[in-house]
Design a protein around this motif. Structure first.
Motif, mmCIF file in Angstrom:
data_model
loop_
_atom_site.group_PDB
_atom_site.id
_atom_site.type_symbol
_atom_site.label_atom_id
_atom_site.label_comp_id
_atom_site.label_asym_id
_atom_site.label_seq_id
_atom_site.Cartn_x
_atom_site.Cartn_y
_atom_site.Cartn_z
ATOM 1 N N GLY A 89 0.845 -1.195 0.000
ATOM 2 C CA GLY A 89 0.000 0.000 0.000
ATOM 3 C C GLY A 89 0.881 1.247 0.000
ATOM 4 N N SER A 90 0.295 2.380 -0.351
ATOM 5 C CA SER A 90 1.122 3.596 -0.329
ATOM 6 C C SER A 90 1.456 3.956 1.115
ATOM 7 C CB SER A 90 0.445 4.755 -1.060
ATOM 8 O OG SER A 90 -0.844 4.950 -0.593
ATOM 9 N N MET A 94 4.903 5.114 2.769
ATOM 10 C CA MET A 94 4.942 6.310 3.633
ATOM 11 C C MET A 94 5.673 5.992 4.941
ATOM 12 S SD MET A 94 1.499 8.433 4.341
ATOM 13 C CE MET A 94 0.534 8.164 2.915
ATOM 14 N N PHE A 115 -4.706 13.688 5.954
ATOM 15 C CA PHE A 115 -5.036 12.260 5.882
ATOM 16 C C PHE A 115 -4.562 11.565 7.175
ATOM 17 C CE2 PHE A 115 -3.203 8.047 4.462
ATOM 18 C CZ PHE A 115 -4.388 7.362 4.624
ATOM 19 N N TYR A 156 4.124 17.203 3.718
ATOM 20 C CA TYR A 156 3.190 16.209 3.179
ATOM 21 C C TYR A 156 2.021 16.914 2.506
ATOM 22 C CZ TYR A 156 -0.492 12.685 3.074
ATOM 23 O OH TYR A 156 -1.505 11.845 2.671
ATOM 24 N N ALA A 158 -1.333 15.946 0.074
ATOM 25 C CA ALA A 158 -2.158 14.953 -0.631
ATOM 26 C C ALA A 158 -2.967 15.698 -1.677
ATOM 27 C CB ALA A 158 -3.088 14.244 0.348
ATOM 28 N N ASN A 162 -7.460 14.026 0.985
ATOM 29 C CA ASN A 162 -8.405 13.289 1.813
ATOM 30 C C ASN A 162 -8.309 13.932 3.199
ATOM 31 O OD1 ASN A 162 -9.880 11.438 3.249
ATOM 32 N ND2 ASN A 162 -8.442 9.752 3.011
ATOM 33 N N ASP A 189 1.249 12.883 -2.186
ATOM 34 C CA ASP A 189 0.428 11.685 -2.065
ATOM 35 C C ASP A 189 -0.699 11.776 -3.091
ATOM 36 O OD1 ASP A 189 -1.410 9.754 -1.388
ATOM 37 O OD2 ASP A 189 -1.158 10.009 0.776
ATOM 38 N N ALA A 191 -2.944 9.356 -4.017
ATOM 39 C CA ALA A 191 -3.782 8.157 -3.905
ATOM 40 C C ALA A 191 -5.013 8.260 -4.815
ATOM 41 C CB ALA A 191 -4.221 7.959 -2.455
ATOM 42 N N TYR A 192 -5.466 9.502 -5.064
ATOM 43 C CA TYR A 192 -6.687 9.708 -5.866
ATOM 44 C C TYR A 192 -6.363 10.294 -7.244
ATOM 45 C CZ TYR A 192 -8.559 8.791 -1.313
ATOM 46 O OH TYR A 192 -8.829 8.194 -0.110
ATOM 47 N N THR A 218 -1.467 4.474 -5.480
ATOM 48 C CA THR A 218 -1.979 3.233 -4.894
ATOM 49 C C THR A 218 -2.914 2.492 -5.831
ATOM 50 O OG1 THR A 218 -3.137 2.315 -2.993
ATOM 51 C CG2 THR A 218 -3.957 4.418 -3.794
ATOM 52 N N SER A 220 -5.310 0.886 -4.272
ATOM 53 C CA SER A 220 -6.422 0.660 -3.333
ATOM 54 C C SER A 220 -7.712 1.355 -3.723
ATOM 55 C CB SER A 220 -6.039 1.182 -1.944
ATOM 56 O OG SER A 220 -4.955 0.484 -1.427
ATOM 57 N N LYS A 221 -7.620 2.363 -4.580
ATOM 58 C CA LYS A 221 -8.806 3.180 -4.838
ATOM 59 C C LYS A 221 -9.443 2.773 -6.165
ATOM 60 C CE LYS A 221 -7.842 5.044 -0.999
ATOM 61 N NZ LYS A 221 -8.627 4.675 0.162
ATOM 62 N N ARG A 229 -3.271 -4.706 -0.583
ATOM 63 C CA ARG A 229 -2.175 -3.891 -0.055
ATOM 64 C C ARG A 229 -1.043 -3.760 -1.071
ATOM 65 N NH1 ARG A 229 -4.002 -1.028 1.547
ATOM 66 N NH2 ARG A 229 -2.369 -0.162 2.833
#
Ligand SMILES: Cc1ncc(COP(=O)(O)O)c(C=O)c1O
Length: 370
Positions: A89-90, A94, A115, A156, A158, A162, A189, A191-192, A218, A220-221, A229
């Protein structure tokens, strides 16, 4: 307990969203709309499932640390394999970044209510964690730039963010970057990423391959592999080389890696997932706005709604739960008056808006009767 350092003692363990089974049991409901964890409501790419089954017979052999996936990504993005890392996973990556680059005097800088996964990881290292308030529910990049000091080590960001769903633009990032010294590592980040990438104002960080920027993404989304993971990152080879020193050598698992590679080769699933999400975002944004709720415009796979008080947010959360709709209260993030609602299937999105309507009508009724 003296064995535990104070910065660990004061942490609150990560609380995941409620599971479908526990809500079903508590309320005796047959259908639950789980809109709490930004998962893909379409499920998993059949190609990814097929790939996992195919490698399952070889699980007696240790995996190769993500090398196959790194090679696929290096070729897809035209970078060297030395610029790519794969992990559990991201968040797994991290956690390696925190371990590899933070020393005791270093400081972390980010937005308030960032996040939660990052908050927990950074705070568990016991370093100074500094934040600036949101501006219009997005990162206030000029304010962040103004807070950089001699001890700042990691910033950081994102994007999309999130839990708010907001993005910062290319122009805003360019301006910000001018103020960041090279000794400061920026975690971008993404992730989206897939949900925002077609927005021309969105700064795809692959166009910012600066030496002090690490991109995290990731499966995951939008790829629907949260349970496997698997995540990845891009950075300067010097950063990746040091991350590999602290990474658990056999992450990601063989099945996770195979699933990720297969998911990348399934554009049809990606396309369907993005379409469903775009429809869901429109529907939820309009539905909630029509009810008089404040909704932050989102570029991700969820919307955040801002209620007048924390009590309102808890009440709405409980009322939705009782109707089989699980959303995410954001108290643990630091936003007790907000709720985050992930996009679901069309039916689940409808169920959510209907449940909100009923909860609203009930409350109006209550206030009319005194
Ligand atoms: C901004 C952000 N980063 C990272 C993650 C974690 O992703 P992964 O499942 O790859 O660890 C999430 C998941 O919710 C997220 O919202």
């Amino acid at each position: 307990m003296p064995l535990v350092p104070p910065y660990i003692e004061s942490l609150r363990p990560y609380e995941a969203g409620r599971t479908i089974e526990s809500v079903r049991k508590q309320y005796g409901l047959s259908h639950i709309a789980k809109l709490a964890s930004n998962e893909n409501p379409l499920g998993v790419s059949p190609k990814a499932v097929e790939a996992m089954v195919k490698v399952a017979g070889g699980l007696n052999i240790y995996p190769n640390g993500g090398l196959d996936l790194r090679e696929v990504l290096a070729s897809a993005y035209d970078v060297k394999v030395e610029n790519v890392i794969a992990g559990g996973g991201s968040e797994g990556i991290m956690s390696n970044i925190i371990r590899a680059f933070l020393c005791d005097e270093d400081e972390v800088l980010t937005t308030e209510a960032a996040f939660i996964g990052f908050q927990v990881l950074a705070k568990s290292r016991g370093v100074t964690y500094r934040t600036v308030p949101y501006r219009d529910w997005g990162y206030d990049l000029p304010a962040l730039a103004g807070q950089i000091n001699a001890n700042t080590k990691i910033i950081y960001l994102a994007n999309p963010n999130n839990p708010t769903g907001a993005i910062f633009t290319r122009h805003q990032f360019d301006e910000f970057y001018k103020h960041v010294p090279e000794r400061v590592l920026i975690i971008l980040d993404e992730a989206y990423f897939e949900y925002a990438k077609d927005n021309p104002r969105y700064p795809d960080s692959m166009h910012y391959r600066y030496d002090n920027v690490i991109t995290l993404r990731t499966f995951s989304k939008v790829y629907g592999l949260a349970g496997a993971r698997i995540g990845y990152g891009f950075a300067h080879e010097e950063l990746i080389r040091n991350l590999l020193k602290v990474k658990l050598p056999f992450e990601p698992s063989s099945t996770a890696q195979a699933a990720g590679i297969a998911a990348l080769a399934d554009p049809e699933f990606l396309h369907r997932s993005l379409e469903l999400n775009a429809r869901g975002l429109r529907y939820l944004t309009e539905g909630l706005t029509d009810l008089g709720l404040t909704v932050v415009p989102s570029q991700a796979n969820f919307v955040m709604t801002v209620l007048p008080t924390g009590q309102d947010a808890s009440r709405v959360f409980e009322e939705l739960l009782a109707q089989g709709v699980v959303v995410r209260p954001l108290k643990a993030f630091g936003l007790p008056h907000c709720l985050r609602i992930s996009t679901g299937t069309d039916d689940d999105n409808r169920l959510c808006v209907e449940a909100l309507k009923r909860s609203y009508a009930a409350n109006l009724g209550a206030s009319h009767t005194g």
